[in-house]
Design a protein around this motif. Structure first.
Motif, PDB file in Angstrom:
ATOM      1  N   GLN A   1       0.830  -1.202   0.000  1.00  0.00           N
ATOM      2  CA  GLN A   1       0.000   0.000   0.000  1.00  0.00           C
ATOM      3  C   GLN A   1       0.867   1.257   0.000  1.00  0.00           C
ATOM      4  O   GLN A   1       0.627   2.187  -0.769  1.00  0.00           O
ATOM      5  CB  GLN A   1      -0.926   0.015   1.210  1.00  0.00           C
ATOM      6  CG  GLN A   1      -1.832   1.221   1.262  1.00  0.00           C
ATOM      7  CD  GLN A   1      -2.730   1.214   2.490  1.00  0.00           C
ATOM      8  OE1 GLN A   1      -2.669   0.335   3.342  1.00  0.00           O
ATOM      9  NE2 GLN A   1      -3.577   2.214   2.580  1.00  0.00           N
TER      10      GLN A   1
ATOM     11  N   ALA B   1       3.973   1.588  -1.042  1.00  0.00           N
ATOM     12  CA  ALA B   1       4.678   1.718  -2.316  1.00  0.00           C
ATOM     13  C   ALA B   1       3.746   2.208  -3.422  1.00  0.00           C
ATOM     14  O   ALA B   1       4.130   3.057  -4.231  1.00  0.00           O
ATOM     15  CB  ALA B   1       5.308   0.387  -2.698  1.00  0.00           C
ATOM     16  N   ARG B   2       2.538   1.675  -3.450  1.00  0.00           N
ATOM     17  CA  ARG B   2       1.577   2.106  -4.475  1.00  0.00           C
ATOM     18  C   ARG B   2       1.234   3.582  -4.311  1.00  0.00           C
ATOM     19  O   ARG B   2       1.169   4.316  -5.298  1.00  0.00           O
ATOM     20  CB  ARG B   2       0.306   1.271  -4.391  1.00  0.00           C
ATOM     21  CG  ARG B   2       0.459  -0.128  -4.932  1.00  0.00           C
ATOM     22  CD  ARG B   2      -0.822  -0.898  -4.774  1.00  0.00           C
ATOM     23  NE  ARG B   2      -0.699  -2.272  -5.274  1.00  0.00           N
ATOM     24  CZ  ARG B   2      -1.593  -3.210  -5.022  1.00  0.00           C
ATOM     25  NH1 ARG B   2      -2.666  -2.943  -4.301  1.00  0.00           N
ATOM     26  NH2 ARG B   2      -1.412  -4.430  -5.500  1.00  0.00           N
ATOM     27  N   GLU B   3       0.985   3.996  -3.068  1.00  0.00           N
ATOM     28  CA  GLU B   3       0.645   5.406  -2.817  1.00  0.00           C
ATOM     29  C   GLU B   3       1.794   6.328  -3.214  1.00  0.00           C
ATOM     30  O   GLU B   3       1.567   7.435  -3.692  1.00  0.00           O
ATOM     31  CB  GLU B   3       0.278   5.612  -1.350  1.00  0.00           C
ATOM     32  CG  GLU B   3      -1.075   5.029  -0.992  1.00  0.00           C
ATOM     33  CD  GLU B   3      -1.378   5.090   0.493  1.00  0.00           C
ATOM     34  OE1 GLU B   3      -0.563   5.642   1.270  1.00  0.00           O
ATOM     35  OE2 GLU B   3      -2.446   4.574   0.882  1.00  0.00           O
ATOM     36  N   GLY B   4       3.026   5.851  -3.011  1.00  0.00           N
ATOM     37  CA  GLY B   4       4.195   6.648  -3.362  1.00  0.00           C
ATOM     38  C   GLY B   4       4.676   6.427  -4.776  1.00  0.00           C
ATOM     39  O   GLY B   4       5.733   6.926  -5.167  1.00  0.00           O
ATOM     40  N   GLN B   5       3.925   5.656  -5.547  1.00  0.00           N
ATOM     41  CA  GLN B   5       4.281   5.323  -6.932  1.00  0.00           C
ATOM     42  C   GLN B   5       5.722   4.806  -7.018  1.00  0.00           C
ATOM     43  O   GLN B   5       6.499   5.191  -7.886  1.00  0.00           O
ATOM     44  CB  GLN B   5       4.057   6.518  -7.836  1.00  0.00           C
ATOM     45  CG  GLN B   5       2.597   6.937  -7.869  1.00  0.00           C
ATOM     46  CD  GLN B   5       2.346   8.128  -8.762  1.00  0.00           C
ATOM     47  OE1 GLN B   5       3.245   8.893  -9.099  1.00  0.00           O
ATOM     48  NE2 GLN B   5       1.094   8.285  -9.170  1.00  0.00           N
ATOM     49  N   GLN B   6       6.024   3.913  -6.098  1.00  0.00           N
ATOM     50  CA  GLN B   6       7.358   3.328  -5.990  1.00  0.00           C
ATOM     51  C   GLN B   6       7.329   1.942  -6.622  1.00  0.00           C
ATOM     52  O   GLN B   6       6.531   1.097  -6.238  1.00  0.00           O
ATOM     53  CB  GLN B   6       7.700   3.247  -4.492  1.00  0.00           C
ATOM     54  CG  GLN B   6       9.021   2.659  -4.160  1.00  0.00           C
ATOM     55  CD  GLN B   6       9.227   2.647  -2.635  1.00  0.00           C
ATOM     56  OE1 GLN B   6       8.524   3.330  -1.885  1.00  0.00           O
ATOM     57  NE2 GLN B   6      10.188   1.878  -2.193  1.00  0.00           N
ATOM     58  N   ALA B   7       8.202   1.688  -7.585  1.00  0.00           N
ATOM     59  CA  ALA B   7       8.218   0.407  -8.280  1.00  0.00           C
ATOM     60  C   ALA B   7       9.207  -0.586  -7.679  1.00  0.00           C
ATOM     61  O   ALA B   7       9.096  -1.793  -7.905  1.00  0.00           O
ATOM     62  CB  ALA B   7       8.547   0.605  -9.755  1.00  0.00           C
TER      63      ALA B   7
ATOM     64  N   SER C   1       6.516  -5.540  -7.797  1.00  0.00           N
ATOM     65  CA  SER C   1       5.730  -6.582  -8.473  1.00  0.00           C
ATOM     66  C   SER C   1       5.974  -7.964  -7.866  1.00  0.00           C
ATOM     67  O   SER C   1       5.044  -8.778  -7.790  1.00  0.00           O
ATOM     68  CB  SER C   1       6.028  -6.601  -9.974  1.00  0.00           C
ATOM     69  OG  SER C   1       7.400  -6.878 -10.202  1.00  0.00           O
TER      70      SER C   1
ATOM     71  N   GLU D   1       3.928  -8.040  -4.637  1.00  0.00           N
ATOM     72  CA  GLU D   1       2.510  -8.198  -4.974  1.00  0.00           C
ATOM     73  C   GLU D   1       2.209  -9.634  -5.396  1.00  0.00           C
ATOM     74  O   GLU D   1       1.195 -10.214  -4.994  1.00  0.00           O
ATOM     75  CB  GLU D   1       2.114  -7.220  -6.078  1.00  0.00           C
ATOM     76  CG  GLU D   1       2.117  -5.778  -5.624  1.00  0.00           C
ATOM     77  CD  GLU D   1       1.932  -4.794  -6.760  1.00  0.00           C
ATOM     78  OE1 GLU D   1       1.261  -3.776  -6.531  1.00  0.00           O
ATOM     79  OE2 GLU D   1       2.466  -5.033  -7.870  1.00  0.00           O
TER      80      GLU D   1
END
Length: 128
Positions: free
Chosen positions: A59, A61-67, A86, A89
């Motif tokens: 969550q 990482a997604r909010e921070g647009q971190q790949a 990925s 996930e």
């Protein structure tokens, strides 16, 4: 006042044994869950605290647009540089699928215990 029998009826002993087996069965399933999954050579534990931590980090990482994660510590204590989100996930999804399959298997074993078909959990397979 009626006298209490000095022995425990066989039916009561059998019910107590089944209750013990069912408790042990749940413990065995949870231990199998904790083994987790391996994604690209990295183990991700499936225990409840690790599942929660994985959800939290995904969550974040997604909010921070971190790949990727600059440093990742796996469930075996090993560190990995530039670890892809990925993979985490994918691990979460695999853990959830494995957990569901293990719970289904526990249900099958439980039904067999209740029916008297299984008298011990020793040697039960948790391969899913």
């Amino acid at each position: 006042m009626s006298a209490q029998p000095w022995f425990i009826p066989a039916e009561q002993i059998a019910q107590q044994r089944k209750a013990q087996l069912l408790a042990s069965l749940e413990e065995a399933r949870k231990a199998a869950e904790a083994e987790g999954v391996v994604i690209n050579g990295i183990r991700y534990s499936g225990d409840p605290s690790n599942r929660a931590a994985l959800l939290e980090v995904v969550q974040f990482a997604r909010e921070g647009q971190q790949a990727t994660f600059a440093a990742w510590k796996d469930s075996d204590g090993q560190f990995h540089a530039n670890h892809p989100l990925s993979d985490v996930e994918q691990a979460l999804q695999a853990i959830a699928q494995r957990r569901g399959a293990l719970i289904a298997l526990e249900g099958q074993y439980q039904a067999q215990i209740v029916a008297g078909e299984i008298g011990s959990i020793e040697g039960l397979s948790w391969q899913v």
